[in-house]
Design a protein around this motif. Structure first.
Motif, PDB file in Angstrom:
ATOM      1  N   ALA A   1     -44.614   1.717  40.662  1.00 14.50           N
ATOM      2  CA  ALA A   1     -44.024   2.638  39.687  1.00 14.50           C
ATOM      3  C   ALA A   1     -43.477   3.879  40.377  1.00 14.50           C
ATOM      4  O   ALA A   1     -42.407   4.377  40.021  1.00 14.50           O
ATOM      5  N   ALA A   2     -44.193   4.386  41.378  1.00  8.73           N
ATOM      6  CA  ALA A   2     -43.727   5.570  42.112  1.00  8.73           C
ATOM      7  C   ALA A   2     -42.421   5.281  42.832  1.00  8.73           C
ATOM      8  O   ALA A   2     -41.519   6.130  42.854  1.00  8.73           O
ATOM      9  N   THR A   3     -42.295   4.104  43.392  1.00 12.97           N
ATOM     10  CA  THR A   3     -41.050   3.727  44.068  1.00 12.97           C
ATOM     11  C   THR A   3     -39.901   3.676  43.067  1.00 12.97           C
ATOM     12  O   THR A   3     -38.828   4.234  43.301  1.00 12.97           O
TER      13      THR A   3
ATOM     14  N   TRP B   1     -39.587   5.074  39.938  1.00 14.46           N
ATOM     15  CA  TRP B   1     -39.234   6.368  39.350  1.00 14.46           C
ATOM     16  C   TRP B   1     -38.720   7.346  40.395  1.00 14.46           C
ATOM     17  O   TRP B   1     -37.846   8.161  40.107  1.00 14.46           O
ATOM     18  N   GLY B   2     -39.231   7.259  41.619  1.00 12.63           N
ATOM     19  CA  GLY B   2     -38.706   8.112  42.688  1.00 12.63           C
ATOM     20  C   GLY B   2     -37.229   7.848  42.927  1.00 12.63           C
ATOM     21  O   GLY B   2     -36.414   8.770  43.013  1.00 12.63           O
ATOM     22  N   GLU B   3     -36.870   6.564  43.014  1.00 10.66           N
ATOM     23  CA  GLU B   3     -35.465   6.198  43.230  1.00 10.66           C
ATOM     24  C   GLU B   3     -34.629   6.450  41.985  1.00 10.66           C
ATOM     25  O   GLU B   3     -33.479   6.875  42.073  1.00 10.66           O
ATOM     26  N   ALA B   4     -35.189   6.181  40.816  1.00  9.35           N
ATOM     27  CA  ALA B   4     -34.440   6.364  39.568  1.00  9.35           C
ATOM     28  C   ALA B   4     -34.069   7.818  39.341  1.00  9.35           C
ATOM     29  O   ALA B   4     -32.950   8.120  38.914  1.00  9.35           O
ATOM     30  N   LEU B   5     -35.009   8.734  39.637  1.00  4.52           N
ATOM     31  CA  LEU B   5     -34.815  10.144  39.303  1.00  4.52           C
ATOM     32  C   LEU B   5     -34.558  11.052  40.501  1.00  4.52           C
ATOM     33  O   LEU B   5     -34.294  12.238  40.313  1.00  4.52           O
ATOM     34  N   GLY B   6     -34.645  10.523  41.714  1.00  2.14           N
ATOM     35  CA  GLY B   6     -34.516  11.383  42.887  1.00  2.14           C
ATOM     36  C   GLY B   6     -35.748  12.262  43.059  1.00  2.14           C
ATOM     37  O   GLY B   6     -35.635  13.413  43.451  1.00  2.14           O
ATOM     38  N   TYR B   7     -36.909  11.713  42.740  1.00  2.00           N
ATOM     39  CA  TYR B   7     -38.177  12.432  42.831  1.00  2.00           C
ATOM     40  C   TYR B   7     -38.945  11.995  44.081  1.00  2.00           C
ATOM     41  O   TYR B   7     -38.731  10.901  44.600  1.00  2.00           O
ATOM     42  N   VAL B   8     -39.855  12.839  44.489  1.00  2.00           N
ATOM     43  CA  VAL B   8     -40.727  12.556  45.635  1.00  2.00           C
ATOM     44  C   VAL B   8     -42.167  12.896  45.240  1.00  2.00           C
ATOM     45  O   VAL B   8     -42.394  13.721  44.347  1.00  2.00           O
ATOM     46  N   PRO B   9     -43.141  12.281  45.919  1.00  3.20           N
ATOM     47  CA  PRO B   9     -44.536  12.646  45.629  1.00  3.20           C
ATOM     48  C   PRO B   9     -44.805  14.105  45.999  1.00  3.20           C
ATOM     49  O   PRO B   9     -44.362  14.580  47.046  1.00  3.20           O
ATOM     50  N   ARG B  10     -45.525  14.799  45.132  1.00  2.00           N
ATOM     51  CA  ARG B  10     -45.909  16.181  45.405  1.00  2.00           C
ATOM     52  C   ARG B  10     -46.861  16.229  46.596  1.00  2.00           C
ATOM     53  O   ARG B  10     -46.811  17.148  47.407  1.00  2.00           O
ATOM     54  N   GLU B  11     -47.715  15.248  46.685  1.00  4.01           N
ATOM     55  CA  GLU B  11     -48.624  15.079  47.815  1.00  4.01           C
ATOM     56  C   GLU B  11     -48.829  13.582  47.992  1.00  4.01           C
ATOM     57  O   GLU B  11     -48.320  12.791  47.198  1.00  4.01           O
TER      58      GLU B  11
ATOM     59  N   GLY C   1     -34.921  -2.448  39.410  1.00  2.00           N
ATOM     60  CA  GLY C   1     -36.022  -3.225  38.847  1.00  2.00           C
ATOM     61  C   GLY C   1     -36.273  -3.021  37.367  1.00  2.00           C
ATOM     62  O   GLY C   1     -37.158  -3.658  36.795  1.00  2.00           O
ATOM     63  N   ALA C   2     -35.520  -2.130  36.724  1.00  2.00           N
ATOM     64  CA  ALA C   2     -35.653  -1.967  35.276  1.00  2.00           C
ATOM     65  C   ALA C   2     -35.182  -3.246  34.584  1.00  2.00           C
ATOM     66  O   ALA C   2     -34.466  -4.061  35.182  1.00  2.00           O
ATOM     67  N   GLN C   3     -35.579  -3.407  33.340  1.00  2.00           N
ATOM     68  CA  GLN C   3     -35.151  -4.559  32.549  1.00  2.00           C
ATOM     69  C   GLN C   3     -34.618  -4.080  31.213  1.00  2.00           C
ATOM     70  O   GLN C   3     -35.102  -3.096  30.659  1.00  2.00           O
ATOM     71  N   ARG C   4     -33.612  -4.806  30.716  1.00  2.00           N
ATOM     72  CA  ARG C   4     -33.115  -4.521  29.372  1.00  2.00           C
ATOM     73  C   ARG C   4     -34.177  -4.946  28.361  1.00  2.00           C
ATOM     74  O   ARG C   4     -34.858  -5.940  28.553  1.00  2.00           O
ATOM     75  N   VAL C   5     -34.301  -4.185  27.297  1.00  7.28           N
ATOM     76  CA  VAL C   5     -35.240  -4.504  26.227  1.00  7.28           C
ATOM     77  C   VAL C   5     -34.444  -5.055  25.057  1.00  7.28           C
ATOM     78  O   VAL C   5     -33.485  -4.429  24.606  1.00  7.28           O
ATOM     79  N   ASP C   6     -34.818  -6.236  24.607  1.00  9.32           N
ATOM     80  CA  ASP C   6     -34.190  -6.832  23.431  1.00  9.32           C
ATOM     81  C   ASP C   6     -34.788  -6.128  22.221  1.00  9.32           C
ATOM     82  O   ASP C   6     -35.794  -6.547  21.662  1.00  9.32           O
ATOM     83  N   TRP C   7     -34.161  -5.018  21.848  1.00 10.08           N
ATOM     84  CA  TRP C   7     -34.714  -4.131  20.831  1.00 10.08           C
ATOM     85  C   TRP C   7     -33.946  -4.310  19.529  1.00 10.08           C
ATOM     86  O   TRP C   7     -32.718  -4.187  19.494  1.00 10.08           O
ATOM     87  N   ASP C   8     -34.646  -4.563  18.462  1.00  7.39           N
ATOM     88  CA  ASP C   8     -34.001  -4.878  17.178  1.00  7.39           C
ATOM     89  C   ASP C   8     -33.784  -3.659  16.290  1.00  7.39           C
ATOM     90  O   ASP C   8     -33.411  -3.786  15.138  1.00  7.39           O
TER      91      ASP C   8
ATOM     92  N   ALA D   1     -36.832  -0.976  30.190  1.00  4.36           N
ATOM     93  CA  ALA D   1     -38.243  -0.895  30.560  1.00  4.36           C
ATOM     94  C   ALA D   1     -38.319  -0.763  32.075  1.00  4.36           C
ATOM     95  O   ALA D   1     -37.535  -1.388  32.802  1.00  4.36           O
ATOM     96  N   ASP D   2     -39.258   0.052  32.544  1.00  6.90           N
ATOM     97  CA  ASP D   2     -39.439   0.215  33.984  1.00  6.90           C
ATOM     98  C   ASP D   2     -40.166  -0.994  34.564  1.00  6.90           C
ATOM     99  O   ASP D   2     -40.425  -1.975  33.854  1.00  6.90           O
ATOM    100  N   THR D   3     -40.516  -0.948  35.819  1.00 13.23           N
ATOM    101  CA  THR D   3     -41.173  -2.070  36.485  1.00 13.23           C
ATOM    102  C   THR D   3     -42.562  -2.349  35.918  1.00 13.23           C
ATOM    103  O   THR D   3     -43.139  -3.395  36.189  1.00 13.23           O
ATOM    104  N   GLU D   4     -43.094  -1.426  35.134  1.00 10.01           N
ATOM    105  CA  GLU D   4     -44.409  -1.573  34.517  1.00 10.01           C
ATOM    106  C   GLU D   4     -44.315  -1.989  33.052  1.00 10.01           C
ATOM    107  O   GLU D   4     -45.327  -2.178  32.389  1.00 10.01           O
ATOM    108  N   GLY D   5     -43.093  -2.060  32.531  1.00  7.75           N
ATOM    109  CA  GLY D   5     -42.890  -2.394  31.131  1.00  7.75           C
ATOM    110  C   GLY D   5     -42.798  -1.189  30.210  1.00  7.75           C
ATOM    111  O   GLY D   5     -42.588  -1.340  29.013  1.00  7.75           O
TER     112      GLY D   5
END
Length: 122
Positions: free
Chosen positions: A17-19, A21-31, A88-95, A107-111
């Motif tokens: 998940a960190a990988t 969201w880090g790539e998706a948002l341009g974020y890095v771990p604080r520590e 790695g995101a997936q489209r959600v078949d949302w009604d 949905a992210d890699t965790e759903g």
């Protein structure tokens, strides 16, 4: 006065998940990330933190809370959706899409579900 310090997402695989969201948002771990927790911060300056915590809670089909990611216009939205899918995101078949929706549900890699919003129409 209180302010939002971090948005917390429950995940089953913190490093994965960190990988994403880090790539998706341009974020890095604080520590240095732990196996069960990491706080991500914007690599370029201030912004909302995203904390990822190990969770055994099952995913909700219609979650009560989610992230809205803003894109500048329809072209930017389409490009960002494709970029996120390549990460790695997936489209959600949302009604529940309204006619002429200004958002796309992914949905992210965790759903965990999130939306990419075309803010050019607001």
């Amino acid at each position: 006065m209180l302010r939002v310090g971090s948005v917390v997402l429950g995940v089953s695989d913190v490093p994965r998940a960190a990988t994403f969201w880090g790539e998706a948002l341009g974020y890095v771990p604080r520590e240095e990330a732990e196996d069960d927790w990491v706080v991500l911060i914007p690599a370029q300056g201030a912004g909302t933190r995203l904390s990822l915590g190990l969770s055994e809670t099952p995913l909700q089909e219609n979650p009560r809370i989610h992230l809205d990611l803003y894109a500048g216009d329809a072209a930017d939205q389409a490009a960002e959706v494709e970029r996120l899918l390549s990460l790695g995101a997936q489209r959600v078949d949302w009604d529940r899409y309204p006619e002429d929706a200004d958002f796309v549900v992914l949905a992210d890699t965790e759903g965990n579900r999130f939306c990419v919003i075309d803010t050019g129409r607001s």
